[in-house]
Motif scaffolding. Structure first.
Motif, short mmCIF file in Angstrom:
data_model
loop_
_atom_site.label_atom_id
_atom_site.label_comp_id
_atom_site.label_asym_id
_atom_site.label_seq_id
_atom_site.Cartn_x
_atom_site.Cartn_y
_atom_site.Cartn_z
N LEU A 85 12.63 -5.02 0.84
CA LEU A 85 12.30 -5.50 -0.50
C LEU A 85 11.69 -4.41 -1.38
CD1 LEU A 85 10.63 -8.87 0.57
CD2 LEU A 85 13.02 -8.49 -0.07
N MET A 86 11.55 -3.20 -0.83
CA MET A 86 10.85 -2.13 -1.54
C MET A 86 11.73 -1.39 -2.55
SD MET A 86 7.71 -2.01 -0.33
CE MET A 86 6.80 -2.83 0.99
N HIS A 87 13.03 -1.57 -2.47
CA HIS A 87 13.94 -0.87 -3.38
C HIS A 87 15.10 -1.79 -3.73
CE1 HIS A 87 17.21 2.41 -4.07
NE2 HIS A 87 16.67 2.03 -5.21
N SER A 88 15.21 -2.12 -5.01
CA SER A 88 16.28 -3.02 -5.45
C SER A 88 16.37 -2.94 -6.97
CB SER A 88 16.01 -4.46 -4.98
OG SER A 88 17.13 -5.29 -5.24
N SER A 89 16.95 -3.96 -7.57
CA SER A 89 17.04 -4.04 -9.03
C SER A 89 16.96 -5.50 -9.45
CB SER A 89 18.36 -3.42 -9.53
OG SER A 89 19.47 -4.13 -9.02
N PHE A 138 14.00 -0.64 -9.21
CA PHE A 138 12.62 -0.35 -8.82
C PHE A 138 12.58 0.18 -7.40
CE2 PHE A 138 13.22 -4.76 -7.47
CZ PHE A 138 12.64 -4.79 -6.21
N MET A 139 11.51 0.94 -7.12
CA MET A 139 11.30 1.50 -5.79
C MET A 139 9.80 1.67 -5.55
SD MET A 139 12.54 5.15 -4.15
CE MET A 139 14.29 4.75 -4.21
N VAL A 140 9.33 1.18 -4.41
CA VAL A 140 7.96 1.44 -3.99
C VAL A 140 7.93 2.84 -3.38
CG1 VAL A 140 6.08 0.73 -2.47
CG2 VAL A 140 7.49 -1.00 -3.61
N ARG A 141 7.04 3.68 -3.85
CA ARG A 141 6.98 5.07 -3.38
C ARG A 141 6.18 5.15 -2.08
NH1 ARG A 141 3.85 8.20 -7.32
NH2 ARG A 141 4.98 10.11 -6.83
N GLU A 142 6.78 5.73 -1.09
CA GLU A 142 6.11 6.02 0.19
C GLU A 142 5.28 4.84 0.70
OE1 GLU A 142 5.50 10.79 -0.67
OE2 GLU A 142 3.96 9.38 -1.35
N PRO A 143 5.92 3.70 0.95
CA PRO A 143 5.17 2.54 1.44
C PRO A 143 4.55 2.80 2.81
CG PRO A 143 7.54 2.17 1.62
CD PRO A 143 7.37 3.43 0.84
N ILE A 144 3.36 2.27 3.00
CA ILE A 144 2.65 2.42 4.27
C ILE A 144 2.91 1.19 5.13
CG2 ILE A 144 0.38 2.66 5.35
CD1 ILE A 144 -0.59 3.94 2.73
N SER A 145 3.50 1.40 6.29
CA SER A 145 3.76 0.32 7.26
C SER A 145 4.31 -0.93 6.57
CB SER A 145 2.48 -0.03 8.01
OG SER A 145 1.94 1.11 8.66
N PRO A 146 5.48 -0.83 5.94
CA PRO A 146 5.99 -1.99 5.21
C PRO A 146 6.46 -3.13 6.10
CG PRO A 146 7.62 -0.25 5.24
CD PRO A 146 6.37 0.34 5.83
N GLY A 147 6.78 -2.83 7.35
CA GLY A 147 7.22 -3.87 8.27
C GLY A 147 8.46 -4.59 7.78
N ARG A 191 0.88 -1.15 0.00
CA ARG A 191 0.00 0.00 0.00
C ARG A 191 0.92 1.20 0.00
NH1 ARG A 191 -3.21 0.44 4.91
NH2 ARG A 191 -1.44 -0.59 5.89
N SER A 192 0.81 2.03 -1.02
CA SER A 192 1.81 3.08 -1.18
C SER A 192 1.30 4.14 -2.15
CB SER A 192 3.11 2.47 -1.71
OG SER A 192 2.96 2.13 -3.08
N SER A 193 2.24 4.99 -2.60
CA SER A 193 1.93 5.99 -3.62
C SER A 193 2.24 5.49 -5.01
CB SER A 193 2.72 7.28 -3.35
OG SER A 193 2.35 7.85 -2.12
N GLY A 194 2.58 4.20 -5.14
CA GLY A 194 2.84 3.65 -6.46
C GLY A 194 4.19 2.96 -6.54
N LEU A 195 4.51 2.52 -7.74
CA LEU A 195 5.74 1.77 -8.00
C LEU A 195 6.47 2.40 -9.17
CD1 LEU A 195 7.51 -0.86 -7.65
CD2 LEU A 195 5.96 -1.93 -9.31
#
Length: 317
Positions: free
Chosen positions: A254-258, A240-249, A207-211
């Motif tokens: 895993l939200m930013h890599s290649s 890749f990067m998940v933008r502004e993830p909500i409570s990623p825990g 849940r975020s502002s996008g990918l």
């Protein structure tokens, strides 16, 4: 291949039509008005200089505004864009890997101007990261190309499939998948898979502002501004990067890599609405709840004359 037929693709000559309405300037700050008028003048002069130089060469060429390009560009040996990175990005969506492109930065940022006006407004002009030439060196750069002293670099692009159907456009810089309302939450999941069929057992739910995903060429743009890393220009990896993830825990790592050219990313979209944006707002496609999106570097490369290629030529002489 001999280069004899060229297309000169131009940023609009008057890129700031909002400067005047009914003969009255819409800009009230005289410094801003002077700056924007200067940008228009510098761009016009750059176009004139490029045309004068082309007239001296043994080539056939014709100009076209980027706003008038609507079909794939074929039947030319090379495209020359005059503007900035945005103009070259625009051209890239009409080019396959058979036609090389040279970017001319018509209005480079002037460091002294930025410093002088920094307390009033941002006086940056064109970055021209993808542009190998300016007005000052255009003739020398053009001669190097025409005489075969330099070859274009193969720059990776992003391929996107929507519900298994390939999209017609390929992104040179980046892809953003997000809800069309910037204030809305984007719900999706993704996983990385190998092209031999092996799929990572880990699904990342977001849940975020996008990918956002980017190529090496795009790693110095929005991705870098968001905290990403710069990639070697000729890398085929995708970041890749998940933008502004909500409570990623525990999934935060895993939200930013290649991922590599022999891998792809599968995305499942769980919001009612969504949009795939390619290279900023150059191209967009709508997505909806339940759609699947596959992203990879399988797209045809773009053959771009880059500044480092000409630096290598200079070092040999």
């Amino acid at each position: 291949m001999a280069i004899r037929k060229l297309l000169l693709l131009l940023k609009p000559i008057d890129p700031y039509p909002f400067l005047q309405s009914g003969g009255v300037s819409l800009i009230k700050n005289p410094q801003v008005l002077k700056y924007l008028e200067s940008r228009c003048k510098v761009h016009r002069n750059a176009i004139n200089v490029c045309q004068e130089i082309l007239n001296k060469k043994a080539v056939e060429w014709k100009p076209i505004s980027r706003n008038d390009v609507s079909n794939p560009i074929r039947d030319v040996d090379m495209v020359i864009t005059v503007g900035g990175d945005g103009t070259l990005l625009h051209a890239s969506h009409f080019l396959d890997d058979s036609v090389p492109v040279l970017g001319v930065n018509s209005d480079p940022t002037q460091a002294h101007e930025v410093e002088e006006l920094s307390d009033q407004f941002d006086a940056s002009r064109s970055t021209g990261h993808l542009c190998a030439a300016t007005v000052e060196n255009f003739e020398q750069v053009l001669d190097d190309i025409l005489y075969g002293r330099v070859v274009p670099s193969k720059v990776s692009r992003i391929s996107v499939k929507l519900n298994t159907e390939p999209l017609l456009s390929h992104a040179l810089n980046d892809v953003l998948i997000a809800h069309p309302c910037p204030a809305a939450v984007s719900r999706f999941s993704f996983k990385i898979k190998n092209k031999d069929g092996y799929t990572s057992p880990k699904t990342v739910n977001c849940r975020s502002s996008g990918l956002r995903l980017c190529t090496a060429a795009g790693s110095t743009a929005a991705m870098l501004s968001a905290g990403g890393f710069v990639m070697p220009m000729l890398s085929r990896d995708l970041q890749f990067m998940v933008r502004e993830p909500i409570s990623p825990g525990s999934a935060a790592t895993l939200m930013h890599s290649s991922f590599k050219p022999d891998q792809s990313m599968d995305v499942n979209w769980y919001s009612d609405h969504g949009t795939i944006y390619m290279d900023g707002c150059q191209v967009r496609y709508n997505v909806q709840l339940g759609d699947t999106i596959e992203i990879s570097s399988d797209a045809p490369v773009l053959n771009v004359f880059l500044s480092q290629g000409f630096s290598q030529v200079r070092s040999r002489y």
